[in-house]
Scaffold this motif. Structure first.
Motif, short mmCIF file in Angstrom:
data_model
loop_
_atom_site.label_atom_id
_atom_site.label_comp_id
_atom_site.label_asym_id
_atom_site.label_seq_id
_atom_site.Cartn_x
_atom_site.Cartn_y
_atom_site.Cartn_z
N VAL A 175 0.85 -1.19 0.00
CA VAL A 175 0.00 0.00 0.00
C VAL A 175 0.89 1.25 0.00
O VAL A 175 1.85 1.34 0.77
N ILE A 176 0.57 2.18 -0.90
CA ILE A 176 1.33 3.43 -1.01
C ILE A 176 0.35 4.60 -1.03
O ILE A 176 -0.71 4.53 -1.68
N TYR A 177 0.70 5.67 -0.34
CA TYR A 177 -0.10 6.90 -0.38
C TYR A 177 0.59 7.88 -1.33
O TYR A 177 1.63 8.45 -1.01
N PHE A 178 0.04 8.04 -2.52
CA PHE A 178 0.61 8.95 -3.52
C PHE A 178 0.04 10.35 -3.31
O PHE A 178 -1.16 10.51 -3.08
N VAL A 179 0.90 11.35 -3.44
CA VAL A 179 0.47 12.72 -3.21
C VAL A 179 0.87 13.60 -4.40
O VAL A 179 2.01 13.56 -4.85
N SER A 180 -0.09 14.37 -4.88
CA SER A 180 0.20 15.38 -5.90
C SER A 180 0.42 16.70 -5.16
O SER A 180 -0.49 17.51 -4.97
N ASN A 231 -2.96 23.21 -1.16
CA ASN A 231 -2.63 24.41 -0.41
C ASN A 231 -1.90 24.01 0.86
O ASN A 231 -1.65 22.82 1.09
N TRP A 232 -1.56 24.98 1.71
CA TRP A 232 -0.72 24.65 2.87
C TRP A 232 -1.42 23.70 3.84
O TRP A 232 -0.77 22.83 4.44
N LYS A 233 -2.74 23.84 3.95
CA LYS A 233 -3.48 22.91 4.82
C LYS A 233 -3.44 21.49 4.24
O LYS A 233 -3.29 20.52 4.98
N GLY A 234 -3.57 21.42 2.92
CA GLY A 234 -3.51 20.12 2.27
C GLY A 234 -2.16 19.47 2.39
O GLY A 234 -2.04 18.25 2.56
N VAL A 235 -1.10 20.30 2.32
CA VAL A 235 0.26 19.77 2.45
C VAL A 235 0.48 19.17 3.84
O VAL A 235 1.04 18.07 3.99
N ILE A 236 0.00 19.88 4.88
CA ILE A 236 0.16 19.38 6.25
C ILE A 236 -0.60 18.06 6.43
O ILE A 236 -0.09 17.09 7.00
N SER A 237 -1.84 18.04 5.93
CA SER A 237 -2.64 16.82 6.03
C SER A 237 -1.98 15.66 5.28
O SER A 237 -1.91 14.53 5.77
N ALA A 238 -1.47 15.96 4.08
CA ALA A 238 -0.84 14.92 3.27
C ALA A 238 0.45 14.42 3.92
O ALA A 238 0.75 13.22 3.87
N LEU A 239 1.21 15.34 4.53
CA LEU A 239 2.43 14.92 5.22
C LEU A 239 2.13 13.95 6.35
O LEU A 239 2.82 12.94 6.54
N LEU A 240 1.05 14.26 7.10
CA LEU A 240 0.66 13.38 8.20
C LEU A 240 0.26 12.00 7.68
O LEU A 240 0.70 10.97 8.22
N LYS A 241 -0.56 11.99 6.63
CA LYS A 241 -1.00 10.72 6.05
C LYS A 241 0.19 9.94 5.48
O LYS A 241 0.25 8.71 5.59
N LYS A 242 1.14 10.67 4.85
CA LYS A 242 2.31 10.02 4.27
C LYS A 242 3.15 9.36 5.37
O LYS A 242 3.61 8.22 5.22
N ASN A 290 -7.15 6.35 1.66
CA ASN A 290 -6.72 7.24 0.59
C ASN A 290 -5.54 6.67 -0.20
O ASN A 290 -5.07 7.31 -1.13
N GLY A 291 -5.10 5.47 0.17
CA GLY A 291 -3.95 4.91 -0.49
C GLY A 291 -4.30 4.08 -1.71
O GLY A 291 -5.47 3.94 -2.10
N ASN A 292 -3.26 3.56 -2.32
CA ASN A 292 -3.42 2.65 -3.46
C ASN A 292 -2.59 1.39 -3.18
O ASN A 292 -1.57 1.45 -2.51
#
Length: 229
Positions: free
Chosen positions: A186-191, A196-207, A218-220
């Motif tokens: 399972v990998i969490y891919f992020v574009s 935005n900055w809120k999305g980056v923080i959320s994505a960093l946490l999920k990553k 949210n992963g693949n």
């Protein structure tokens, strides 16, 4: 439900939606590039999207082919010098033992169980011995959450046309015959550029959580399956 209409619309009239697929497709491309670092494989991508993966393979001077049900999508791809054919995964119009690699990213979840088995049989047929099937599917997707209703006829359907939801065990179970799973995770891919900055923080946490084995929905699931005869 006519999935062809869904994908003809997104691939032809709303192709920007596929820009967020670039990190996932780039990961698949780099996996194959690492394996075939000293040779140039003949590759097929099933399910074109915006043609990003085909373009990347062409730039690497790989012999690149595409398969998609949309005539317009294939015509647009051929204008870019990429050889494509209109068709379906259940009846692939290429000869036996023809490809070194078949890409199949975010396609299998659109198929019925019978179509999956027919599709995998066809992929096994067109792969050379030791050839690779490389792809992804969504991880533990809640299909109900993406249901929508047609305001004209009242028909309820998944907005992307998905029919299947997989975890790592159920995905591994679809491979049989001469296709053996080599990698599956399972990998969490992020574009990142789309956030935005809120999305980056959320994505960093999920990553970070994904990297330590804690996966949301949210992963693949990334997989490589190899043909042995």
């Amino acid at each position: 439900m006519q999935q062809d209409k869904i994908w003809d619309y997104f691939q032809v009239q709303s192709s920007d939606i596929f820009l967020q697929s670039a990190p996932r497709l780039n990961y698949l491309f780099r996996q194959v590039l690492a394996i075939y670092s000293h040779t140039k494989p003949r590759v097929l991508n099933i399910g074109v999207g915006n043609g990003w993966l085909e373009q990347k393979c062409m730039e690497q001077a790989w012999e690149t082919y595409a398969l998609d049900p949309s005539e317009t999508t294939i015509a647009l791809l051929e204008q870019r010098g990429i050889e494509g054919k209109v068709g379906y995964i259940e009846q692939i119009p290429y000869p036996d033992n023809f490809f070194d690699v078949v890409f199949c990213s975010e396609v299998i979840e659109h198929l019925s169980s019978e179509q999956i088995q027919q599709g995998l049989y066809e992929i096994e047929r067109i792969l050379k011995n030791s050839g690779l099937l490389v792809g992804t599917v969504p991880f533990k997707e809640n299909l109900f959450n993406s249901q929508v209703i047609c305001p004209d006829c009242g028909h309820i359907f998944h907005k992307w046309g998905h029919q299947q939801s997989f975890n790592t065990h159920s995905l591994a179970a679809i491979f049989s015959g001469n296709l053996k799973v080599e990698k599956l995770k399972v990998i969490y891919f992020v574009s990142w550029s789309s956030l935005n900055w809120k999305g980056v923080i959320s994505a960093l946490l999920k990553k970070c959580l994904s990297l330590i084995g804690l996966h949301g929905n949210n992963g693949n699931i990334f997989f490589i399956s190899k043909k042995f005869v």
